[in-house]
Scaffold this active site. Structure first.
Site, PDB file in Angstrom:
ATOM      1  N   GLY A 150       0.847  -1.346  -0.045  1.00 48.07           N
ATOM      2  CA  GLY A 150       0.102   0.021  -0.170  1.00 48.07           C
ATOM      3  C   GLY A 150       0.754   1.291  -0.082  1.00 48.07           C
ATOM      4  CE  LYS A 207     -10.079   8.323  -0.238  1.00 43.73           C
ATOM      5  NZ  LYS A 207     -10.656   8.946   1.114  1.00 43.73           N
TER       6      LYS A 207
END
Lengths: 366, 366
Positions: free
Chosen positions: B99, B136
């Site tokens: 991530g 996002k």
């Protein structure tokens, strides 16, 4: 598995008398939302008191920060982020200043809390007709002009031409460069209006002739928005008439360490591009000379030591990288229309263009 | 004068066997476009050779860079920009990693040349079901979690669960936190599937039971995309079920100087939020205990010295600033449905929630 959606974008560019009305329109737009206003010392000196008085009672912070083209980078964006620490996601960021200020503040608004709404109040002519009214914002990176940037449309742009009356003369010239640009590639009539009133417009800082000056600002904005609206996110190909004057200019600016103003660089680029067009027969030499004369009268430069065949060759390569593999050099087809050149833009051709440019300039401003 | 337009966004999250197929799907997506692939040392060690071999002949640069949560900031984005210097506007940036990597690389792609296309290949479970599949991207700022960020949807996300088989066990736990999250607020059946197979899934790093593991990944992605699709740019209000576990966790992470992993912080937040929900009667204590047991079996923490009433009060204030003036604390209504709390979230209530949380935890893991 797919996610498909659309994002709506809509904003108004309003030509209003802000100073004569104590920034009431800005106050109306902010309503009760918490906001941060960022401006520069020179604008603060002129308008600060009026702005602060008019926004009394509004939940806003007021920041005065020196911002110049040399500071237009990610570090400055990062430091501006600190000025937004008190903001919520529904907050508004207001930029009151020239193109550098609106670019930096828009870029900051774009990245804080996944994007805050931004209102721009451009206070220079170039900001009012070009830099402050588009969808993009950007900063320089490692000496490369606007290499970092993104689309973050404003929610409103407030344009008040009366603010221009105290601008240094050269700033009117810079703005004229972009007005002349949009005129050459889209609107013959606008070119003739400029031709007719240029000295008055320049000397009065766009206050006189009053009616014509206001009309020229309005017309320039409308033409720019029309062009932007045709390809707002630059996904519909890479041929944009508004790129006229913007192929060689980024390198001129960066080679000069940003000591040459964007408006001056655009003027030089337009002069060279017009000569290249004439060499290829897209436009007559007579019309090219007319363009040069208008640029000269506008106080814009027509020669520059940085503008060499080598720079031009690199600029064409950069344009190819930036415009989908084709240079798409915009040259005038006549005054009021542009066309794109892609072939034969080699060193020899650049050299010929520069040589002819020099000849015309010597004829105009010996 | 108005500019109105829309921007189309569409991307596929494909569950594919990349490693068994020598990254052929990635090769197909890149075609002849110049690209830059950024990955981390640990992923390079595992997949680097296979990736480089499969992309032979493709015009791409390969960069291996150490990226951690502590480096998830604008300075790192700026340094990553240097790795894109050879790219054109039609180029693609590929992120292969967890991530932190996909966030940083997406953010870089978002700001270079007004936005380059980005393909994400998440290599952690949390990346595959949550961090890597949304619209996002973001970085931390001055110790504040994801304060800087924007919407930059990928053009493709390639998810290969076989990549997970060599992950450290705790990384499976982190991913399970987000899967448990989406299950609790949207899908009772997914919760029961997890409940049934948890130890196998954890120990096998989501390789066994093969069919069920793949189904759980797919289901989690589908549920996440469905939630995101309802409010893709967070313009349709501030009530998002996927914010479950994401109200207290940002502060836990930042207070700990990002030494507590996001997955662990989300687990702690879900435990507290569930207790707060039960105190308000939105969910039964029996179901809350069931949630705690699953989190515990998943190897996730249920207590933490940073989780104090003071932190909770600040987190609620932050949520109010971030969610349009209302905290919109997501709590379970039952297993499989969530609801939003906005009132009475004061210090006393937080303290009561933490006390009850402690009691349940002592009953489960004395």
């Amino acid at each position: 598995m797919r996610l498909s959606t659309t994002r709506e974008v809509s904003y108004d560019v309003e030509v209003v008398n802000l100073t004569g009305n104590h920034f009431q329109r800005l106050r109306d737009l902010l309503e009760s939302r918490r906001s941060t206003l960022i401006t520069t010392p020179s604008v603060d000196h002129l308008l600060g008191e009026s702005i602060r008085r008019s926004l009394e009672g509004v939940d806003f912070e007021y920041h005065v920060i020196q911002l110049s083209e040399k500071q237009k980078n990610l570090q400055t964006v990062q430091s501006l982020c600190a000025r937004t620490s008190g903001l919520e996601r529904t907050s508004v960021v207001v930029a009151v200043g020239g193109g550098v200020c609106t670019d930096l503040v828009s870029m900051t608004a774009a990245v804080v809390r996944r994007g805050l709404e931004c209102i721009r109040v451009p206070t220079t002519l170039i900001g009012q007709v070009d830099a402050g009214i588009g969808l993009k914002c950007g900063v320089n990176y490692e000496g490369l002009k606007s290499r970092i940037g993104l689309f973050h449309p404003p929610i409103n742009v407030l344009v008040d031409p009366t603010i221009l009356r105290t601008l240094p003369l050269e700033h009117i010239s810079y703005g004229l460069a972009e007005i002349i640009k949009i005129a050459i590639v889209t609107d013959e009539e606008l070119f003739y209006q400029l031709d007719e009133h240029l000295e008055d417009l320049l000397q009065s800082r766009f206050q006189n002739p009053h009616h014509e000056a206001a009309n020229i600002v309005r017309r320039s904005i409308a033409l720019m928005l029309e062009q932007l609206g045709q390809n707002p996110f630059e996904m519909e190909g890479y041929q944009r008439l508004v790129d006229f004057g913007h192929t060689f200019s980024p390198l001129i600016e960066s080679e000069a360490g940003f000591s040459i103003h964007h408006g001056n660089a655009v003027a030089l680029d337009m002069a060279l591009s017009s000569a290249i067009g004439a060499l290829r027969g897209t436009i007559s030499w007579k019309e090219v000379e007319r363009i040069y004369r208008l640029l000269h009268r506008a106080g814009l430069p027509l020669d520059c030591p940085y503008l060499t065949p080598e720079l031009c060759v690199r600029a064409i390569a950069n344009a190819e990288a930036h415009r989908g593999g084709c240079a798409n050099l915009v040259v005038p087809q006549k005054i009021g229309a542009g066309v794109f050149l892609n072939n034969g833009l080699d060193r020899q051709h650049m050299q010929n263009g520069l040589a002819r440019m020099g000849e015309i300039v010597r004829g105009i401003a010996p």
